[in-house]
Design an enzyme around this catalytic site. Structure first.
Site, PDB file in Angstrom:
ATOM      1  N   TYR A  12     -10.016  -0.290  -6.738  1.00 27.86           N
ATOM      2  CA  TYR A  12     -10.253   0.521  -5.429  1.00 27.86           C
ATOM      3  C   TYR A  12     -11.122  -0.172  -4.395  1.00 27.86           C
ATOM      4  O   TYR A  12     -11.060  -0.476  -3.413  1.00 27.86           O
ATOM      5  CB  TYR A  12     -10.597   1.857  -5.709  1.00 27.86           C
ATOM      6  N   SER A  39     -12.457   2.897   3.597  1.00 28.71           N
ATOM      7  CA  SER A  39     -13.428   3.671   2.963  1.00 28.71           C
ATOM      8  C   SER A  39     -14.716   3.372   2.934  1.00 28.71           C
ATOM      9  O   SER A  39     -15.012   2.372   3.439  1.00 28.71           O
ATOM     10  CB  SER A  39     -12.732   3.493   1.397  1.00 28.71           C
TER      11      SER A  39
HETATM   12  P1  NAP Z   1      -4.491  12.378  -1.240  1.00 27.00           P
HETATM   13  O1  NAP Z   1      -4.357  13.742  -0.842  1.00 27.00           O
HETATM   14  O2  NAP Z   1      -4.507  11.952  -2.888  1.00 27.00           O
HETATM   15  O3  NAP Z   1      -3.196  11.638  -0.476  1.00 27.00           O
HETATM   16  C1  NAP Z   1      -2.822  10.335  -0.799  1.00 27.00           C
HETATM   17  C2  NAP Z   1      -1.778  10.160  -0.407  1.00 27.00           C
HETATM   18  O4  NAP Z   1      -0.991   8.782  -0.696  1.00 27.00           O
HETATM   19  C3  NAP Z   1      -0.398  11.152  -0.635  1.00 27.00           C
HETATM   20  O5  NAP Z   1       0.214  11.387   0.373  1.00 27.00           O
HETATM   21  C4  NAP Z   1      -0.076  10.210  -1.709  1.00 27.00           C
HETATM   22  O6  NAP Z   1       1.386  10.666  -2.168  1.00 27.00           O
HETATM   23  C5  NAP Z   1       0.265   8.936  -0.911  1.00 27.00           C
HETATM   24  N1  NAP Z   1       0.733   7.878  -2.113  1.00 27.00           N
HETATM   25  C6  NAP Z   1       0.021   7.772  -3.338  1.00 27.00           C
HETATM   26  N2  NAP Z   1       0.731   6.547  -3.938  1.00 27.00           N
HETATM   27  C7  NAP Z   1       1.856   6.368  -2.978  1.00 27.00           C
HETATM   28  C8  NAP Z   1       2.924   5.576  -3.092  1.00 27.00           C
HETATM   29  N3  NAP Z   1       3.072   4.651  -4.201  1.00 27.00           N
HETATM   30  N4  NAP Z   1       3.784   5.447  -2.214  1.00 27.00           N
HETATM   31  C9  NAP Z   1       3.689   6.035  -1.071  1.00 27.00           C
HETATM   32  N5  NAP Z   1       2.656   7.113  -1.004  1.00 27.00           N
HETATM   33  C10 NAP Z   1       1.933   7.225  -1.864  1.00 27.00           C
HETATM   34  O7  NAP Z   1      -5.712  11.626  -0.999  1.00 27.00           O
HETATM   35  P2  NAP Z   1      -6.607  11.633   0.669  1.00 27.00           P
HETATM   36  O8  NAP Z   1      -7.984  11.909   0.233  1.00 27.00           O
HETATM   37  O9  NAP Z   1      -5.700  12.501   1.674  1.00 27.00           O
HETATM   38  O10 NAP Z   1      -6.236   9.933   0.850  1.00 27.00           O
HETATM   39  C11 NAP Z   1      -5.734   9.393   1.888  1.00 27.00           C
HETATM   40  C12 NAP Z   1      -6.516   8.052   2.116  1.00 27.00           C
HETATM   41  O11 NAP Z   1      -7.694   8.270   2.351  1.00 27.00           O
HETATM   42  C13 NAP Z   1      -6.297   7.005   0.791  1.00 27.00           C
HETATM   43  O12 NAP Z   1      -6.064   5.721   1.298  1.00 27.00           O
HETATM   44  C14 NAP Z   1      -7.697   6.955   0.436  1.00 27.00           C
HETATM   45  O13 NAP Z   1      -8.323   6.131  -0.355  1.00 27.00           O
HETATM   46  C15 NAP Z   1      -8.476   7.532   1.747  1.00 27.00           C
HETATM   47  N6  NAP Z   1      -9.795   7.854   1.568  1.00 27.00           N
HETATM   48  C16 NAP Z   1     -10.174   9.099   1.215  1.00 27.00           C
HETATM   49  C17 NAP Z   1     -11.429   9.705   0.769  1.00 27.00           C
HETATM   50  C18 NAP Z   1     -11.602  11.119   0.612  1.00 27.00           C
HETATM   51  O14 NAP Z   1     -12.788  11.445   0.306  1.00 27.00           O
HETATM   52  N7  NAP Z   1     -10.581  12.157   0.401  1.00 27.00           N
HETATM   53  C19 NAP Z   1     -12.594   9.068   1.480  1.00 27.00           C
HETATM   54  C20 NAP Z   1     -12.204   7.886   1.727  1.00 27.00           C
HETATM   55  C21 NAP Z   1     -10.900   7.026   1.691  1.00 27.00           C
HETATM   56  P3  NAP Z   1       1.688  11.718  -3.384  1.00 27.00           P
HETATM   57  O15 NAP Z   1       1.636  13.135  -2.976  1.00 27.00           O
HETATM   58  O16 NAP Z   1       3.192  11.559  -3.727  1.00 27.00           O
HETATM   59  O17 NAP Z   1       0.846  11.411  -4.454  1.00 27.00           O
END
Ligand code: NAP
Length: 242
Positions: free
Chosen positions: A147, A134
């Site tokens: 986080y 991140s």
């Molecule tokens: P998201 O749509 O909320 O996706 C998060 C994913 O993680 C979902 O598939 C979620 O499953 C899964 N997850 C959460 N808790 C879990 C658990 N206990 N066991 C297994 N799976 C679990 O958000 P995203 O933005 O795509 O995020 C994906 C990654 O990118 C994360 O690591 C996040 O920190 C990172 N990130 C995102 C951004 C951004 O701007 N979006 C920026 C920097 C980093 P559920 O559907 O069941 O909740």
């Protein structure tokens, strides 16, 4: 052989049901990989979009959930994408919110890498790990102490594992996404002031699309990235360059 192709590889992507994880799974499938879509919720939607993809239920509330996943398979690409976030002022932040985020975003990442690494080292051959870091692997953020700590930890672990496994043919790297339009950032985009402030600071002038991360992950998993070890690649529209 096209060095950017994933033909003949099998990739396991965690959190593949939505957002960045889904985009990574789709991009890797387009590049020729077989896919295992893992997560605590059903990845049926993603699986339906990819020929031959399989679904695996893993809930990283138990950080050891993947301990037995790699032993009898030939998975050669691991993407640790699953993640959560909890927000509160530092003075009010609870132990429960600290532990929940550290378990999913850091402890599970390490022990999933460990299970994958053990199997790969025993089997030999080339493998790749891509951890999703991140901007908060580099910056402090605000109101997200667990986080930020976990994502700084992901950057450190990525380098440590690269140091240990590079000579054995495992490329361990991370992607640090900037502001990407997923449900994770819906509230920010819905707030006109926050949205404007964020866009004003992004040199590219737009939110990132999950596919921006997907295609970077393909590159890092491909033979083209064979000499890249321990890198944390910013995919942020230039945010950290400001
Ligand atoms: P998201 O749509 O909320 O996706 C998060 C994913 O993680 C979902 O598939 C979620 O499953 C899964 N997850 C959460 N808790 C879990 C658990 N206990 N066991 C297994 N799976 C679990 O958000 P995203 O933005 O795509 O995020 C994906 C990654 O990118 C994360 O690591 C996040 O920190 C990172 N990130 C995102 C951004 C951004 O701007 N979006 C920026 C920097 C980093 P559920 O559907 O069941 O909740």
């Amino acid at each position: 052989m096209n060095p950017f192709s994933l033909q003949g590889s099998t990739a396991l992507v965690t959190g593949a049901n939505a957002g960045i994880g889904q985009a990574i799974a789709l991009a890797m499938a387009r590049a020729g990989a077989s896919l295992i879509c893992a997560g605590r919720s059903s990845s049926a939607e993603t699986v339906a979009m990819i020929d031959g993809a399989r679904e695996l239920r893993l809930d990283f509330a138990d950080p050891m959930a993947a301990r037995d996943v790699f032993a009898d398979t030939s998975i050669d690409i691991l993407v640790n994408n699953a993640g959560i976030i909890r927000r509160a002022d530092a003075v009010d932040f609870t132990e429960a919110d600290w532990d929940a985020v550290m378990d999913v975003n850091l402890k599970a990442v390490f022990f999933t890498c460990q299970a994958f690494g053990k199997a790969m080292l025993a089997r030999g051959g080339r493998g790749a790990i891509i951890n999703i870091a991140s901007l908060l692997s580099f910056q402090g953020g605000i109101r997200v102490p667990s986080y930020t700590a976990a994502k700084h930890g992901v950057a450190g672990l990525t380098r440590l594992l690269a140091n240990e496994w590079a000579a054995s043919g495992i490329n361990v790297n991370a992607i640090a996404p900037g502001y990407i339009a997923t449900r994770n950032t819906e509230a920010l985009r819905a707030d006109p002031e926050r949205n404007r402030a964020i866009l004003d600071r992004i040199p590219a002038g737009r939110w990132g699309d999950p596919s921006d991360i997907g295609e970077t992950a393909v590159f890092l998993a491909s033979p083209a990235a064979r000499y890249i070890h321990g890198a944390i690649l910013n995919v942020d529209g230039g945010w950290l360059a400001r």
